[in-house]
Design a protein around this motif. Structure first.
Motif, PDB file in Angstrom:
ATOM      1  N   PHE A 187       0.691  -1.226  -0.143  1.00 30.07           N
ATOM      2  CA  PHE A 187       0.046  -0.162  -0.171  1.00 30.07           C
ATOM      3  C   PHE A 187       0.696   0.951   0.482  1.00 30.07           C
ATOM      4  O   PHE A 187       1.732   1.130   0.959  1.00 30.07           O
ATOM      5  N   HIS A 203       0.526   4.907   0.485  1.00 28.44           N
ATOM      6  CA  HIS A 203       0.441   5.678   1.727  1.00 28.44           C
ATOM      7  C   HIS A 203       0.762   5.126   3.068  1.00 28.44           C
ATOM      8  O   HIS A 203       0.296   5.797   3.799  1.00 28.44           O
ATOM      9  N   SER A 257      -4.856  -4.422  -8.379  1.00 26.28           N
ATOM     10  CA  SER A 257      -3.530  -5.201  -7.923  1.00 26.28           C
ATOM     11  C   SER A 257      -3.661  -4.840  -5.980  1.00 26.28           C
ATOM     12  O   SER A 257      -3.350  -5.435  -5.275  1.00 26.28           O
ATOM     13  N   ILE A 258      -3.743  -3.626  -6.005  1.00 23.82           N
ATOM     14  CA  ILE A 258      -3.848  -3.176  -4.796  1.00 23.82           C
ATOM     15  C   ILE A 258      -5.039  -3.610  -3.879  1.00 23.82           C
ATOM     16  O   ILE A 258      -5.507  -3.712  -2.658  1.00 23.82           O
ATOM     17  N   GLU A 299      -6.727  -5.798  -4.598  1.00 23.82           N
ATOM     18  CA  GLU A 299      -6.663  -7.537  -4.606  1.00 23.82           C
ATOM     19  C   GLU A 299      -5.483  -7.881  -3.534  1.00 23.82           C
ATOM     20  O   GLU A 299      -5.885  -8.716  -2.258  1.00 23.82           O
ATOM     21  N   ALA A 300      -4.863  -7.148  -3.235  1.00 26.29           N
ATOM     22  CA  ALA A 300      -3.598  -7.061  -1.689  1.00 26.29           C
ATOM     23  C   ALA A 300      -4.744  -6.678  -0.565  1.00 26.29           C
ATOM     24  O   ALA A 300      -4.278  -7.522   0.073  1.00 26.29           O
ATOM     25  N   ALA A 301      -5.728  -5.971  -0.231  1.00 27.38           N
ATOM     26  CA  ALA A 301      -6.418  -5.748   0.302  1.00 27.38           C
ATOM     27  C   ALA A 301      -6.981  -6.756   1.215  1.00 27.38           C
ATOM     28  O   ALA A 301      -7.443  -7.120   2.357  1.00 27.38           O
ATOM     29  N   TYR A 302      -7.616  -7.152  -0.082  1.00 28.49           N
ATOM     30  CA  TYR A 302      -8.982  -8.347   0.124  1.00 28.49           C
ATOM     31  C   TYR A 302      -7.788  -9.953   0.410  1.00 28.49           C
ATOM     32  O   TYR A 302      -8.843 -10.021   1.007  1.00 28.49           O
ATOM     33  N   SER A 303      -6.669  -9.699   0.379  1.00 28.22           N
ATOM     34  CA  SER A 303      -6.338 -11.471   0.310  1.00 28.22           C
ATOM     35  C   SER A 303      -5.836 -11.205   1.503  1.00 28.22           C
ATOM     36  O   SER A 303      -4.991 -12.814   1.851  1.00 28.22           O
ATOM     37  N   LEU A 304      -5.708  -9.851   2.216  1.00 33.13           N
ATOM     38  CA  LEU A 304      -4.786 -10.377   3.573  1.00 33.13           C
ATOM     39  C   LEU A 304      -6.731 -10.951   4.526  1.00 33.13           C
ATOM     40  O   LEU A 304      -6.424 -10.697   5.659  1.00 33.13           O
ATOM     41  N   ILE A 346      -9.504   1.125   3.653  1.00 34.36           N
ATOM     42  CA  ILE A 346      -7.688   0.834   3.523  1.00 34.36           C
ATOM     43  C   ILE A 346      -7.935   1.647   2.273  1.00 34.36           C
ATOM     44  O   ILE A 346      -6.859   2.725   2.134  1.00 34.36           O
ATOM     45  N   MET A 355      -5.965   5.493   0.529  1.00 31.54           N
ATOM     46  CA  MET A 355      -4.727   6.115  -0.172  1.00 31.54           C
ATOM     47  C   MET A 355      -5.313   6.947  -0.925  1.00 31.54           C
ATOM     48  O   MET A 355      -4.388   7.817  -2.097  1.00 31.54           O
TER      49      MET A 355
END
Lengths: 253, 330
Positions: A96, A98, B209-210, B212-217, B227, B231
Motif C-alpha cells: 500500500f 500510502h 492489484s492494490i 486484491e492485496a487488501a482483500y487477500s489479507l 484502506i 490511499m
C-alpha cells in the motif's frame, strides 16, 4: 498420518463464459511446497484466485468444484476467513503506497486483532520482515514509505505483509517474475525456510520449470486448464510420464 | 523532407520557443498562445478592477473595512457612511465550513456507495442523478431551500435551541427557518456532488492489484474500503477544497435562506449574511451612496483571497503527500 493443508477437487472455472480451468485436482500435504507450473495463459493465476475466493470479486467468474483447507470446504467459510488462512502474494509488488513499511506489515494483524499490545504488534512485524528476509535492510527505517524500496524489496515487503496475518497456506503467483535475480534467490530462500521452520504450506505458481523444480516438493503441471502430470518434484523432473511435460521442461511449450 | 524557406522576424522569434520546428508548430503556437494568455489577462484585469475599486474605501477606513461590524449607509452624507465587512466575511467562512463539514462524510459515502455498493445495473442511473445534481442551477436549490428546507429546518432548530441552548451553536432561539444552519445545509447539498465526483474519480483509479492485496489479507469489504480511502486522501482534500470554493462563492441560493442580517454570532440557529449575498442584495442600491460600491468590491476581494488561500492550502497538502508517497500513488 499427515493431513492435507489444501485439497483441490475437480475445480472448474469460467471467466465471461470462457473455460479457464477444466477439472483441476491436486493435494498439498502440510508443510510442503507445491509448484504449479505451466506456460503463460494456462490458468495458473486464476486457479490461485479461485482457491482463496478472490474470484468472488469478479462478477463474470463462475467456479465449480470443491476446495478444502484442512478438510473444510472454502464454500462453508466466509470469504475473508478463507483469504486470511490462505494469503496471496502477487506477481507485481503491491504494497500500500500510502502506508509506511511498518504499517504495511501491521495492517493485517490489526485487521484481525492478532496483537494485544504495541509490543506484540512490533514482534509480529519484526517476525514477518525477518521471515521475508527484509528486516536487516529496513529495521532502521520502518517509517519510510514503500516507494523508497527497490522493486525486489517491495516484493519481499508484500511477502512480509502476507505472512503477518499468520496464514496456514501461502499462495504465490509468480512472485519472482518481476524482480531481479538476487531478489528472486532471496525470495526462494525465504519460502524454503518458511516451510521448513514454520510449517507453512506453499502453493508456488511459476512458468519457469527450473524454478518449479528448485523450490518445490511436489509438482503440478497445468496445461490448457487441466492437470497433465503431478507427483513428487524429483520424480516428475527426472522421469516425466507425459510427453507434454517433457516438452515443457525442454522449453518447447 | 525539409524545405529551406526564408523566415521573417516573427518566425525567427517563434522558433526560439522550445520544441517549435515546423510551420505547423508555429501556426499552432500563434493560434493557442493568445487564447490562453487572453484568459489569464482577463483574470488579472478582474483582480485589477477589484483592487482599484476597493481603494476608495480602504484609503478612507483602512483595514477597518475588513474588521469592523458596523454597516451604516447614509444618503447624501458621505462623511457619515461607514462600512464594516466582518459579519459578511464571518458568515461566508462560517456557512462554508458548515457546508464542508457536512459534505465531507456525505461525499465520501456517496462516492463509495456509487463505486462499491451499488449494483451494476443501477450504477448508471444513479451516476446520472448525481451529475444532474451538480448541473442543476443554484437558483433551483435556492427556491427549494426557501420553500421547503427553511420551513422544515425551523422546528428542528427550535427544538435544538430549546433543549441544547447551553451549546453556543444553538444558543439563539431561531425567529424563522432562515438561518446560518439552513444556509450551511443547503450549501452542503449543493457542493456534495462536486466533491463526490472528484473522490469517485480517484477511487475508481485505484489499481486492481492494490484492491486484491487488501482483500487477500482477509479484509472484509468495509475494511478494504477503509484502506482504499486512506490511499486517496489527497483527492478527498481536493474534492472538499472544491466544495468549499463552491460554497463560498454561492450567492443566490444563500441569500434566499440565510436571513440576511449583519450579525456575528456563534449560533447557527441565528440568521446571518455572506459576502456574496451582501453584494447581491446591496449592489442595486450602491449608486445612492458614495462609498458602498467600493466597500462591496472590497468584499469581493476578500472572497478572492479566501478562495486563493484554500486552493493554495490544498495544493500544499497534496504536494506534501506526494513527497511522502513519491511517484507511486496518483
Amino acid at each position: 498420518m499427515t493431513g492435507y493443508a489444501l485439497d483441490v477437487r475437480d475445480l472448474r472455472v469460467t471467466l465471461a463464459g470462457k473455460r479457464i480451468l477444466d477439472g483441476v485436482s491436486f493435494r498439498c500435504p502440510e508443510g510442503t511446497v507445491t509448484a504449479v507450473m505451466g506456460p503463460s495463459g494456462t490458468g495458473k493465476s486464476t486457479m490461485l484466485r479461485a482457491i482463496n475466493r478472490l474470484l468472488d470479486l469478479n462478477p463474470e467468474a463462475r467456479v465449480e468444484g470443491d476446495i478444502l483447507i484442512r478438510g473444510r470446504s472454502v464454500w462453508d467459510m466466509e470469504p475473508y476467513e478463507v483469504r486470511r488462512r490462505a494469503t496471496m502474494v502477487f506477481q507485481d509488488p503491491n504494497p500500500f503506497p500510502h502506508m509506511s513499511i511498518y504499517d504495511n506489515v501491521a495492517v493485517g494483524p490489526r485487521l484481525h486483532g492478532l496483537a494485544r499490545s504495541k509490543q506484540e504488534l512490533d514482534e509480529i512485524v519484526r517476525w514477518a520482515l525477518e521471515r521475508a528476509m527484509l528486516w536487516d535492510e529496513v529495521k532502521d527505517r520502518l517509517g519510510d514509505p514503500p516507494s523508497k524500496l527497490s522493486g525486489g524489496q517491495r516484493q519481499r515487503l508484500s511477502l512480509a505483509r502476507a505472512l503477518a496475518v499468520k496464514p496456514e497456506i501461502l499462495l504465490l503467483d509468480e512472485p519472482t517474475a518481476n524482480v531481479d535475480p538476487v531478489n528472486a534467490v532471496k525470495i526462494e530462500e525465504a519460502i524454503r525456510s518458511l516451510v521448513r521452520e514454520e510449517g507453512i504450506t506453499v502453493v508456488f505458481v511459476t512458468h519457469m520449470p527450473s524454478q518449479a523444480v528448485r523450490v518445490s516438493d511436489y509438482l503440478v503441471f497445468l496445461y490448457g486448464g487441466r492437470v497433465v502430470e503431478q507427483g513428487p518434484s524429483r520424480e516428475v523432473a527426472l522421469n516425466p510420464s507425459n510427453p507434454l511435460t517433457e516438452k515443457f521442461f525442454r522449453g518447447e511449450l | 523532407m525539409t524545405r529551406r524557406v526564408s523566415r521573417g522576424p516573427l518566425s525567427r522569434l517563434l522558433r526560439r520557443v522550445r520544441g517549435v520546428r515546423s510551420r505547423d508548430d508555429e501556426r499552432f503556437l500563434l493560434l493557442h498562445l493568445p487564447a490562453g494568455l487572453t484568459l489569464l489577462l482577463v483574470i488579472l484585469a478582474m483582480l485589477g478592477v477589484f483592487i482599484a475599486y476597493s481603494i476608495p474605501i480602504i484609503s478612507r477606513e483602512g483595514l477597518h473595512v475588513f474588521t469592523d461590524t458596523t454597516w451604516r449607509a447614509v444618503e447624501g452624507d458621505p462623511q457619515a457612511e461607514w462600512y464594516g465587512l466582518l459579519p459578511a466575511i464571518y458568515g461566508s467562512v462560517y456557512t462554508s465550513l458548515i457546508a464542508v463539514l457536512i459534505a465531507a462524510p456525505l461525499s465520501v459515502s456517496l462516492a463509495v456507495t456509487l463505486e462499491e455498493l451499488t449494483p451494476r445495473r443501477l450504477r448508471g442511473s444513479l451516476s446520472l442523478l448525481t451529475d444532474l445534481m451538480a448541473a442543476t442551477p443554484t437558483i433551483i436549490y435556492g427556491l427549494w431551500g426557501l420553500a421547503f428546507l427553511a420551513p422544515h429546518m425551523y422546528p428542528i432548530l427550535s427544538w435544538l435551541s430549546n433543549h441544547a441552548s447551553w451549546i453556543p451553536l444553538f444558543s439563539k432561539h431561531p425567529s424563522s427557518g432562515y438561518t446560518i444552519a439552513t444556509a450551511g445545509v443547503l450549501l452542503a447539498v449543493m457542493s456534495t456532488p462536486f466533491a463526490a465526483a472528484v473522490i469517485r474519480e480517484a477511487y475508481s483509479m485505484i489499481p486492481l492489484s492494490i484492491r486484491e492485496a487488501a482483500y487477500s489479507l482477509g479484509a472484509t469489504r468495509l475494511e478494504v474500503i477503509r484502506i482504499l480511502l486512506g490511499m486517496i486522501k489527497p483527492s478527498i482534500v481536493a474534492g472538499l477544497a472544491l466544495a468549499f470554493a463552491r460554497a463560498i462563492g454561492e450567492t443566490v441560493a444563500v441569500s434566499l435562506v440565510i436571513g440576511n442580517s449583519m450579525t456575528i454570532t456563534p449560533s447557527v440557529t441565528d440568521s446571518g449574511i455572506t459576502v456574496s449575498s451582501l453584494i447581491a442584495s446591496q449592489f442595486g442600491n450602491a449608486g445612492f451612496y458614495h462609498y458602498m460600491a467600493s466597500a462591496l468590491f472590497a468584499g469581493g476581494l476578500v472572497i478572492f483571497a479566501i478562495g486563493l488561500a484554500v486552493n493554495v492550502a490544498a495544493v500544499w497538502y497534496m504536494k506534501k503527500w506526494e513527497e511522502k508517497v513519491v511517484g507511486v500513488a496518483s
